[in-house]
Design a protein around this motif. Structure first.
Motif, PDB file in Angstrom:
ATOM      1  N   ASN A 150       0.899  -1.262   0.033  1.00  0.00           N
ATOM      2  CA  ASN A 150       0.002   0.137  -0.119  1.00  0.00           C
ATOM      3  C   ASN A 150       0.871   1.330   0.156  1.00  0.00           C
ATOM      4  OD1 ASN A 150      -1.499  -2.152   1.949  1.00  0.00           O
ATOM      5  ND2 ASN A 150      -3.037  -0.985   0.680  1.00  0.00           N
ATOM      6  N   ASP A 151       0.340   2.234  -0.798  1.00  0.00           N
ATOM      7  CA  ASP A 151       0.978   3.732  -0.692  1.00  0.00           C
ATOM      8  C   ASP A 151       2.536   3.486  -0.964  1.00  0.00           C
ATOM      9  OD1 ASP A 151      -1.361   4.795   0.217  1.00  0.00           O
ATOM     10  OD2 ASP A 151      -0.902   4.129   2.378  1.00  0.00           O
ATOM     11  N   HIS A 152       2.900   2.754  -2.102  1.00  0.00           N
ATOM     12  CA  HIS A 152       4.086   2.750  -2.745  1.00  0.00           C
ATOM     13  C   HIS A 152       4.178   3.605  -3.699  1.00  0.00           C
ATOM     14  CE1 HIS A 152       7.795   1.002  -4.455  1.00  0.00           C
ATOM     15  NE2 HIS A 152       7.875   0.311  -3.500  1.00  0.00           N
ATOM     16  N   SER A 153       5.429   4.113  -3.762  1.00  0.00           N
ATOM     17  CA  SER A 153       5.751   5.250  -4.713  1.00  0.00           C
ATOM     18  C   SER A 153       5.666   4.803  -6.112  1.00  0.00           C
ATOM     19  CB  SER A 153       7.011   5.768  -4.546  1.00  0.00           C
ATOM     20  OG  SER A 153       8.147   5.029  -4.504  1.00  0.00           O
ATOM     21  N   ASN A 154       6.082   3.536  -6.288  1.00  0.00           N
ATOM     22  CA  ASN A 154       6.123   3.406  -7.866  1.00  0.00           C
ATOM     23  C   ASN A 154       5.091   2.114  -8.157  1.00  0.00           C
ATOM     24  OD1 ASN A 154       8.521   4.658  -8.177  1.00  0.00           O
ATOM     25  ND2 ASN A 154       9.920   3.094  -7.020  1.00  0.00           N
ATOM     26  N   HIS A 155       4.090   1.719  -7.551  1.00  0.00           N
ATOM     27  CA  HIS A 155       3.255   0.931  -7.659  1.00  0.00           C
ATOM     28  C   HIS A 155       1.872   1.131  -7.119  1.00  0.00           C
ATOM     29  CE1 HIS A 155       6.473  -2.170  -8.763  1.00  0.00           C
ATOM     30  NE2 HIS A 155       7.015  -1.609  -7.873  1.00  0.00           N
ATOM     31  N   ILE A 156       0.860   0.778  -7.875  1.00  0.00           N
ATOM     32  CA  ILE A 156      -0.447   0.875  -7.120  1.00  0.00           C
ATOM     33  C   ILE A 156      -0.590  -0.159  -5.960  1.00  0.00           C
ATOM     34  CG2 ILE A 156      -1.442   1.472  -9.336  1.00  0.00           C
ATOM     35  CD1 ILE A 156      -2.750  -1.264  -9.519  1.00  0.00           C
ATOM     36  N   ASP A 157      -1.764  -0.013  -5.242  1.00  0.00           N
ATOM     37  CA  ASP A 157      -1.721  -0.872  -4.191  1.00  0.00           C
ATOM     38  C   ASP A 157      -2.108  -2.277  -4.787  1.00  0.00           C
ATOM     39  OD1 ASP A 157      -1.646   1.273  -2.507  1.00  0.00           O
ATOM     40  OD2 ASP A 157      -3.534   1.385  -1.933  1.00  0.00           O
ATOM     41  N   HIS A 158      -1.563  -3.143  -4.236  1.00  0.00           N
ATOM     42  CA  HIS A 158      -1.806  -4.429  -4.758  1.00  0.00           C
ATOM     43  C   HIS A 158      -1.390  -5.653  -3.707  1.00  0.00           C
ATOM     44  CE1 HIS A 158       2.717  -4.206  -5.710  1.00  0.00           C
ATOM     45  NE2 HIS A 158       2.939  -5.301  -5.426  1.00  0.00           N
ATOM     46  N   ALA A 159      -1.626  -6.785  -4.286  1.00  0.00           N
ATOM     47  CA  ALA A 159      -1.277  -8.019  -3.298  1.00  0.00           C
ATOM     48  C   ALA A 159      -0.037  -8.618  -3.553  1.00  0.00           C
ATOM     49  CB  ALA A 159      -2.298  -9.021  -3.049  1.00  0.00           C
ATOM     50  N   SER A 160       1.083  -8.904  -2.465  1.00  0.00           N
ATOM     51  CA  SER A 160       2.087  -9.357  -2.868  1.00  0.00           C
ATOM     52  C   SER A 160       2.012 -10.824  -2.640  1.00  0.00           C
ATOM     53  CB  SER A 160       3.297  -8.823  -2.391  1.00  0.00           C
ATOM     54  OG  SER A 160       3.298  -9.008  -0.986  1.00  0.00           O
ATOM     55  N   HIS A 161       1.186 -11.417  -1.849  1.00  0.00           N
ATOM     56  CA  HIS A 161       1.079 -12.843  -1.372  1.00  0.00           C
ATOM     57  C   HIS A 161      -0.479 -12.839  -1.568  1.00  0.00           C
ATOM     58  CE1 HIS A 161       1.003 -16.786   0.015  1.00  0.00           C
ATOM     59  NE2 HIS A 161       1.513 -16.225   1.462  1.00  0.00           N
ATOM     60  N   VAL A 162      -1.241 -13.243  -2.346  1.00  0.00           N
ATOM     61  CA  VAL A 162      -2.444 -12.918  -2.919  1.00  0.00           C
ATOM     62  C   VAL A 162      -3.525 -13.993  -2.269  1.00  0.00           C
ATOM     63  CG1 VAL A 162      -1.591 -12.529  -5.190  1.00  0.00           C
ATOM     64  CG2 VAL A 162      -2.318 -14.781  -4.784  1.00  0.00           C
ATOM     65  N   GLU A 163      -3.346 -14.884  -1.611  1.00  0.00           N
ATOM     66  CA  GLU A 163      -4.455 -15.836  -1.104  1.00  0.00           C
ATOM     67  C   GLU A 163      -5.114 -14.729   0.061  1.00  0.00           C
ATOM     68  OE1 GLU A 163      -3.469 -18.264  -2.726  1.00  0.00           O
ATOM     69  OE2 GLU A 163      -1.371 -17.724  -2.771  1.00  0.00           O
ATOM     70  N   GLY A 164      -6.478 -14.998  -0.037  1.00  0.00           N
ATOM     71  CA  GLY A 164      -7.196 -14.082   0.733  1.00  0.00           C
ATOM     72  C   GLY A 164      -8.742 -14.080   0.500  1.00  0.00           C
ATOM     73  N   VAL A 165      -9.494 -13.206   0.869  1.00  0.00           N
ATOM     74  CA  VAL A 165     -11.013 -13.177   0.904  1.00  0.00           C
ATOM     75  C   VAL A 165     -11.333 -11.700   0.209  1.00  0.00           C
ATOM     76  CG1 VAL A 165     -12.995 -12.364   2.269  1.00  0.00           C
ATOM     77  CG2 VAL A 165     -11.359 -14.304   3.026  1.00  0.00           C
ATOM     78  N   LEU A 166     -12.098 -11.783  -0.836  1.00  0.00           N
ATOM     79  CA  LEU A 166     -12.732 -10.666  -1.508  1.00  0.00           C
ATOM     80  C   LEU A 166     -14.153 -10.684  -1.217  1.00  0.00           C
ATOM     81  CD1 LEU A 166     -11.248 -11.408  -5.169  1.00  0.00           C
ATOM     82  CD2 LEU A 166     -11.199  -9.075  -3.893  1.00  0.00           C
ATOM     83  N   SER A 167     -14.540  -9.268  -1.253  1.00  0.00           N
ATOM     84  CA  SER A 167     -15.922  -9.050  -0.895  1.00  0.00           C
ATOM     85  C   SER A 167     -16.819  -9.538  -2.228  1.00  0.00           C
ATOM     86  CB  SER A 167     -16.262  -7.580  -0.689  1.00  0.00           C
ATOM     87  OG  SER A 167     -17.538  -7.276  -0.917  1.00  0.00           O
ATOM     88  N   ARG A 168     -17.874 -10.308  -2.073  1.00  0.00           N
ATOM     89  CA  ARG A 168     -18.823 -10.519  -3.268  1.00  0.00           C
ATOM     90  C   ARG A 168     -19.547  -9.183  -3.774  1.00  0.00           C
ATOM     91  NH1 ARG A 168     -23.745 -12.808  -5.145  1.00  0.00           N
ATOM     92  NH2 ARG A 168     -23.522 -14.218  -6.485  1.00  0.00           N
ATOM     93  N   GLU A 169     -19.946  -8.822  -2.844  1.00  0.00           N
ATOM     94  CA  GLU A 169     -20.804  -7.448  -3.306  1.00  0.00           C
ATOM     95  C   GLU A 169     -19.754  -6.304  -3.949  1.00  0.00           C
ATOM     96  OE1 GLU A 169     -23.856  -4.984  -3.591  1.00  0.00           O
ATOM     97  OE2 GLU A 169     -23.990  -7.010  -2.907  1.00  0.00           O
ATOM     98  N   ALA A 170     -18.783  -6.245  -3.570  1.00  0.00           N
ATOM     99  CA  ALA A 170     -17.656  -5.461  -4.432  1.00  0.00           C
ATOM    100  C   ALA A 170     -17.525  -5.831  -5.829  1.00  0.00           C
ATOM    101  CB  ALA A 170     -16.437  -5.364  -3.643  1.00  0.00           C
ATOM    102  N   CYS A 171     -17.446  -7.207  -5.798  1.00  0.00           N
ATOM    103  CA  CYS A 171     -16.967  -7.927  -7.121  1.00  0.00           C
ATOM    104  C   CYS A 171     -18.340  -7.576  -8.208  1.00  0.00           C
ATOM    105  CB  CYS A 171     -16.618  -9.281  -7.083  1.00  0.00           C
ATOM    106  SG  CYS A 171     -15.064  -9.724  -6.253  1.00  0.00           S
TER     107      CYS A 171
END
Length: 255
Positions: A150-171
């Motif tokens: 998060n808040d990296h000067s050269n990259h957008i916010d993203h997952a570097s270890h991707v396993e996890g939970v996503l909100s179905r409503e947001a998707c």
């Protein structure tokens, strides 16, 4: 439990850049599905609404063989849990599989509120490991992964270890606006392209004001460096692991 989760895994039956994985697959082609089915077979909670297994097919795969395996083994999952098996071309790695699995699910009505998205070679460290992710996936936080940047000067916010939970409503809202629940950029089927997808697949969500977080304030996750075969821990090593490689000898705790 008051919430439901769809358990979503992308599988690939080809060879890997990982000697140990290839050894296990040589012993049994369905090594990775077996591990997830063993977990789901004994899972004690009633919060899984659907299991979605997506197969990234290579030209060497026999779809009938794969269908027969899952037909014979999916009954190991509770009768109260819906089972969905999808096939797609082997492109865009696990992210393309997650995207197709989520899109397929969003075309149906169900009571699930979250997607637990995981690569086939990772698994929950114990039966309760999903709950801290669910607790953090609320408000404008639509994705809780195993290590976020998060808040990296050269990259957008993203997952570097991707396993996890996503909100179905947001998707669902992203899907309605963009026609795809995840942002999947086209390109070569190679690791540099995989890294580009990993960095950007949450882009649509970010554009709609959603945020990404992890759980490393209180917990940790293990990551397997497939080149050196060494385990890297994200977070404090003294805290409880939530996600671990399937071949991690120290875990999972439910065995």
């Amino acid at each position: 439990m008051s919430f439901k989760v769809n358990y979503l895994v992308t599988f690939y039956f080809g060879s890997r850049n990982n000697k140990d994985y290839n050894t296990e697959i040589d012993k049994g082609k369905f090594f990775f599905p077996e591990k997830h089915l063993e977990f789901l077979e004994k899972y004690p909670h009633d919060n899984i609404g659907k299991v979605i297994f997506v197969i990234n097919m290579t030209p060497y795969d026999n779809q009938e063989e794969i269908e027969n395996y899952f037909r014979e083994n999916s009954s190991r999952i509770s009768d109260d849990v819906e089972f969905r098996l999808l096939f797609r071309s082997n492109t865009e790695f696990c992210y393309g599989g997650w995207n197709d699995g989520i899109a397929d699910d969003l075309n149906e009505d169900n009571d699930s509120e979250y997607y637990f998205c995981i690569e086939e070679d990772y698994i929950l460290a114990d039966y309760d490991s999903m709950f801290p992710m669910i607790e953090r996936c609320k408000g404008d936080v639509a994705y809780v992964c195993s290590h976020s940047v998060n808040d990296h000067s050269n990259h957008i916010d993203h997952a570097s270890h991707v396993e996890g939970v996503l909100s179905r409503e947001a998707c669902k809202k992203v899907y309605e606006k963009f026609g795809s629940p995840l942002y999947i950029i086209p390109g070569n089927n190679d690791y540099p392209h995989a890294w580009r997808i990993q960095e950007t697949f949450f882009k649509y969500h970010l554009e709609m004001g959603y945020k990404i977080a992890d759980y490393l304030d209180e917990y940790s996750s293990n990551f397997l460096d497939t080149g050196s075969m060494s385990i890297r821990t994200f977070g404090d090593k003294e805290t409880k692991r939530l996600i671990i490689p399937i071949t991690d000898g120290e875990y999972p705790d439910y065995q």
